[in-house]
Design an enzyme around this catalytic site. Sequence first.
Site, mmCIF file in Angstrom:
data_model
loop_
_atom_site.group_PDB
_atom_site.id
_atom_site.type_symbol
_atom_site.label_atom_id
_atom_site.label_comp_id
_atom_site.label_asym_id
_atom_site.label_seq_id
_atom_site.Cartn_x
_atom_site.Cartn_y
_atom_site.Cartn_z
ATOM 1 N N GLU A 277 0.828 -1.212 0.000
ATOM 2 C CA GLU A 277 0.000 0.000 0.000
ATOM 3 C C GLU A 277 0.863 1.264 0.000
ATOM 4 O O GLU A 277 0.819 2.055 0.938
ATOM 5 C CB GLU A 277 -0.876 0.041 1.261
ATOM 6 C CG GLU A 277 -1.828 -1.115 1.435
ATOM 7 C CD GLU A 277 -2.491 -1.125 2.818
ATOM 8 O OE1 GLU A 277 -3.589 -1.673 2.909
ATOM 9 O OE2 GLU A 277 -1.910 -0.591 3.787
ATOM 10 N N ARG A 316 2.244 20.392 6.092
ATOM 11 C CA ARG A 316 3.275 19.463 6.586
ATOM 12 C C ARG A 316 4.391 20.122 7.415
ATOM 13 O O ARG A 316 4.756 19.578 8.463
ATOM 14 C CB ARG A 316 3.860 18.637 5.433
ATOM 15 C CG ARG A 316 2.863 17.595 4.892
ATOM 16 C CD ARG A 316 3.441 16.766 3.732
ATOM 17 N NE ARG A 316 4.857 16.583 3.807
ATOM 18 C CZ ARG A 316 5.506 15.756 4.606
ATOM 19 N NH1 ARG A 316 4.846 14.961 5.380
ATOM 20 N NH2 ARG A 316 6.818 15.708 4.614
ATOM 21 N N CYS A 348 -2.773 33.949 9.727
ATOM 22 C CA CYS A 348 -2.589 34.560 11.044
ATOM 23 C C CYS A 348 -2.284 33.517 12.106
ATOM 24 O O CYS A 348 -3.111 33.243 12.988
ATOM 25 C CB CYS A 348 -3.829 35.364 11.410
ATOM 26 S SG CYS A 348 -4.230 36.522 10.110
ATOM 27 N N GLU A 349 -1.147 32.908 11.991
ATOM 28 C CA GLU A 349 -0.658 31.903 12.945
ATOM 29 C C GLU A 349 0.865 31.960 12.917
ATOM 30 O O GLU A 349 1.452 31.999 11.836
ATOM 31 C CB GLU A 349 -1.040 30.477 12.516
ATOM 32 C CG GLU A 349 -2.507 30.157 12.485
ATOM 33 C CD GLU A 349 -3.097 29.885 13.859
ATOM 34 O OE1 GLU A 349 -2.331 29.744 14.837
ATOM 35 O OE2 GLU A 349 -4.338 29.848 13.942
HETATM 36 C C1 LIG Z 1 -1.336 6.049 5.164
HETATM 37 C C2 LIG Z 1 -1.367 4.601 4.934
HETATM 38 C C3 LIG Z 1 -0.587 4.019 3.925
HETATM 39 C C4 LIG Z 1 0.374 4.800 3.073
HETATM 40 O O1 LIG Z 1 1.450 5.269 3.804
HETATM 41 P P1 LIG Z 1 2.732 5.904 3.070
HETATM 42 O O2 LIG Z 1 3.684 6.164 4.168
HETATM 43 O O3 LIG Z 1 2.269 7.142 2.399
HETATM 44 O O4 LIG Z 1 3.241 4.891 2.106
HETATM 45 C C5 LIG Z 1 -0.701 2.659 3.728
HETATM 46 N N1 LIG Z 1 -1.524 1.903 4.479
HETATM 47 C C6 LIG Z 1 -2.282 2.436 5.465
HETATM 48 C C7 LIG Z 1 -3.170 1.556 6.242
HETATM 49 C C8 LIG Z 1 -2.226 3.782 5.724
HETATM 50 O O5 LIG Z 1 -2.971 4.306 6.706
#
Ligand SMILES: *Cc1c(COP(=O)(O)O)cnc(C)c1O
Length: 424
Positions: A277, A316, A348-349
């Site tokens: 993922e 970020r 404004c922070e």
């Molecule tokens: C956010 C997330 C990701 C992706 O994370 P990266 O660090 O962007 O690769 C994958 N799996 C789950 C369950 C997440 O919450």
Amino acid sequence: MHRFLFKGKELHCESVPVSRIAKSVGTPFYLYSIQTFLDHFLKLKKAFASVEPLICFSMKANSNLTVLKALVNQGSGLDIVSGGELHKARKVGVDPKKIVFASVGKTETEIEEAVRCGILMFNVESSQELDVINKVAFRLKKIQKVAIRLNPDVKSGTHQYITTGTKQNKFGLDIGTVYKLFMESYRYPHLRLAGVHMHIGSQITNSKPFIEAIRKALAFIDSVRFSGNPVEYLNIGGGLGIIYSNEKPQSAQDFAEAILPLFKKYNLGKDLKLVLEPGRFVSGNSGILVTKVLYHKTTPTKLFVIVDGGMNDLIRPSFYGAHHEIVPIIKGRGKTVYRHVDVVGPICESGDFLAKDRKLAAVSEGDLLAVMSCGAYGSVMSSNYNSRPRVPEVVVKGGRFFIARRRENRDDLTRLERIVKEVV
Ligand SMILES: *Cc1c(COP(=O)(O)O)cnc(C)c1O
């Protein structure tokens, strides 16, 4: 590697000068190189080709429809975390059998939408959630595959806000509890407990924490298999780190070489399917934020460069203390170099900054700056704070650019509201 490079003095996105796009769309704006997204996705796909994993792009990192469609067209699945993301995933026509759904707080409505749609798998975070998915699947007369999210309790060596796999975090369940759930799978007749899921954190630059977590997961799978459940899937999550400044992250190839030997006895791709993922790895370096210098301001102790992009556009730096390189899009205009400049937005922070104590080539009012590596957790985290319209997302492929999401206008800011006459 990415495709934001200087040709002569001018920063280009693929083969389009960034200044040309700025002239046409105004500032600030997000700019994406479609080919860079594809390059990163394909690097990972190639590194793992021998085991044919399901790679589900984690769309919370970047959910621009054009970006998603480009990835889906290359065979990517999608990792979703809400009903809204399911909606967007369906808009780009991804095969539901390539959707996995994570989140510690899925509502029953979201669960029902996803079961109806026929997604591959839920990544489940609690026994109560199993009950709800089982109930919904019963109602819809379906058998739903689920993976249970294991919290392997490993330190990923990353920022505390993006560490997710230690026992202090809200994510997943400890090994003992997950084992118990697998042993009690008879309680969930409409579920198939088909997999184990992990996601130990984000921006992880070396393979060690992954190796440690995968070792634990495989030992766990062995014990569950021993008791008769075949366990078909291991989802190792995302988390692969990228270069923001001087990090030296593992490449996709390094990562594959580090972890694949752990699976020697598992006939990976056949008896056990791997799911990945990646979010940041695919998208982080595929986008930039382009912003314009509005003013300079010198106080007795500091020099501030005030730009038109703020923390509502890119949170970020404020939120995670994240470092983004900042470069003028035209090189060599200013002769001097600022040593300790803060690049700040108009919000404004005091927390509204894009960079602190940075070295930067001198810039003048009106100059354009590129905030690098903004393709992940950039636009998706933007807000309307200070009643600022959200900025557009522009995509480049080769020599052409297109607006993929238009800039919000003044009407967009009040579209959802009415003045309640009864109370004023
Ligand atoms: C956010 C997330 C990701 C992706 O994370 P990266 O660090 O962007 O690769 C994958 N799996 C789950 C369950 C997440 O919450």
